[in-house]
Design a protein around this motif. Structure first.
Motif, PDB file in Angstrom:
ATOM      1  N   SER A  37       0.856  -1.185   0.000  1.00 25.68           N
ATOM      2  CA  SER A  37       0.000   0.000   0.000  1.00 25.68           C
ATOM      3  C   SER A  37       0.892   1.236   0.000  1.00 25.68           C
ATOM      4  O   SER A  37       2.069   1.171   0.381  1.00 25.68           O
ATOM      5  CB  SER A  37      -0.883   0.009   1.249  1.00 25.68           C
ATOM      6  N   PRO A  38       0.364   2.396  -0.422  1.00 24.48           N
ATOM      7  CA  PRO A  38       1.165   3.624  -0.384  1.00 24.48           C
ATOM      8  C   PRO A  38       1.691   3.923   1.020  1.00 24.48           C
ATOM      9  O   PRO A  38       2.800   4.414   1.188  1.00 24.48           O
ATOM     10  CB  PRO A  38       0.194   4.708  -0.850  1.00 24.48           C
ATOM     11  N   ARG A  39       0.895   3.594   2.043  1.00 23.37           N
ATOM     12  CA  ARG A  39       1.334   3.845   3.416  1.00 23.37           C
ATOM     13  C   ARG A  39       2.533   2.959   3.778  1.00 23.37           C
ATOM     14  O   ARG A  39       3.493   3.408   4.399  1.00 23.37           O
ATOM     15  CB  ARG A  39       0.186   3.578   4.380  1.00 23.37           C
ATOM     16  N   GLU A  40       2.482   1.698   3.366  1.00 29.74           N
ATOM     17  CA  GLU A  40       3.598   0.792   3.644  1.00 29.74           C
ATOM     18  C   GLU A  40       4.855   1.246   2.925  1.00 29.74           C
ATOM     19  O   GLU A  40       5.954   1.208   3.478  1.00 29.74           O
ATOM     20  CB  GLU A  40       3.228  -0.623   3.236  1.00 29.74           C
ATOM     21  N   ALA A  42       5.603   4.309   2.138  1.00 28.08           N
ATOM     22  CA  ALA A  42       6.092   5.497   2.835  1.00 28.08           C
ATOM     23  C   ALA A  42       6.808   5.118   4.126  1.00 28.08           C
ATOM     24  O   ALA A  42       7.817   5.722   4.479  1.00 28.08           O
ATOM     25  CB  ALA A  42       4.927   6.444   3.134  1.00 28.08           C
ATOM     26  N   ARG A  43       6.291   4.114   4.831  1.00 30.93           N
ATOM     27  CA  ARG A  43       6.926   3.694   6.079  1.00 30.93           C
ATOM     28  C   ARG A  43       8.311   3.125   5.832  1.00 30.93           C
ATOM     29  O   ARG A  43       9.196   3.230   6.673  1.00 30.93           O
ATOM     30  CB  ARG A  43       6.070   2.627   6.776  1.00 30.93           C
ATOM     31  N   ARG A  44       8.510   2.510   4.679  1.00 28.39           N
ATOM     32  CA  ARG A  44       9.804   1.909   4.365  1.00 28.39           C
ATOM     33  C   ARG A  44      10.714   2.840   3.573  1.00 28.39           C
ATOM     34  O   ARG A  44      11.804   2.444   3.175  1.00 28.39           O
ATOM     35  CB  ARG A  44       9.589   0.623   3.579  1.00 28.39           C
ATOM     36  N   TYR A  49      11.896  11.021   4.735  1.00 22.78           N
ATOM     37  CA  TYR A  49      10.751  11.107   3.843  1.00 22.78           C
ATOM     38  C   TYR A  49       9.533  11.606   4.611  1.00 22.78           C
ATOM     39  O   TYR A  49       9.250  11.139   5.715  1.00 22.78           O
ATOM     40  CB  TYR A  49      10.435   9.730   3.240  1.00 22.78           C
ATOM     41  N   PRO A  51       5.405  12.406   3.857  1.00 19.06           N
ATOM     42  CA  PRO A  51       4.336  12.381   2.860  1.00 19.06           C
ATOM     43  C   PRO A  51       3.852  13.792   2.531  1.00 19.06           C
ATOM     44  O   PRO A  51       3.896  14.688   3.372  1.00 19.06           O
ATOM     45  CB  PRO A  51       3.224  11.579   3.546  1.00 19.06           C
ATOM     46  N   ARG A  53       0.884  14.981   2.111  1.00 12.38           N
ATOM     47  CA  ARG A  53      -0.242  15.475   2.915  1.00 12.38           C
ATOM     48  C   ARG A  53       0.227  16.024   4.252  1.00 12.38           C
ATOM     49  O   ARG A  53      -0.335  16.998   4.755  1.00 12.38           O
ATOM     50  CB  ARG A  53      -1.295  14.391   3.106  1.00 12.38           C
ATOM     51  N   VAL A  54       1.284  15.443   4.812  1.00 10.82           N
ATOM     52  CA  VAL A  54       1.837  15.950   6.074  1.00 10.82           C
ATOM     53  C   VAL A  54       2.507  17.301   5.837  1.00 10.82           C
ATOM     54  O   VAL A  54       2.367  18.223   6.641  1.00 10.82           O
ATOM     55  CB  VAL A  54       2.823  14.931   6.684  1.00 10.82           C
TER      56      VAL A  54
END
Length: 70
Positions: A37-40, A42-44, A49, A51, A53-54
């Motif tokens: 997923s995009p979240r996964e 980003a976490r890796r 890094y 995101p 939106r943040v």
């Protein structure tokens, strides 16, 4: 193989990183693993890094705090 040949940069063909991505993609498809997923992803991601939106949320908060600081 001489030391001079071993020290030369990789030229021609896919890079080791591209080979690794290809092998992982092939393995994931054969083993029927769901894509990340995009979240996964980003976490890796590499350290530092953030995101988008943040970044937008932080920028909006900074602008809002500046407007009331007068």
């Amino acid at each position: 193989m001489t030391l001079a040949l071993a020290a030369t940069p990789h030229t021609g063909g896919p890079t080791p990183a591209e080979n690794a991505r290809r092998v992982l993609a092939q393995t994931a498809s054969v083993w029927r693993i769901a894509p990340a997923s995009p979240r996964e992803v980003a976490r890796r991601a590499p350290y530092g890094y953030v995101p988008v939106r943040v970044l937008r949320r932080n920028r909006a908060a900074a602008v809002a705090s500046l407007a009331h600081s007068w």
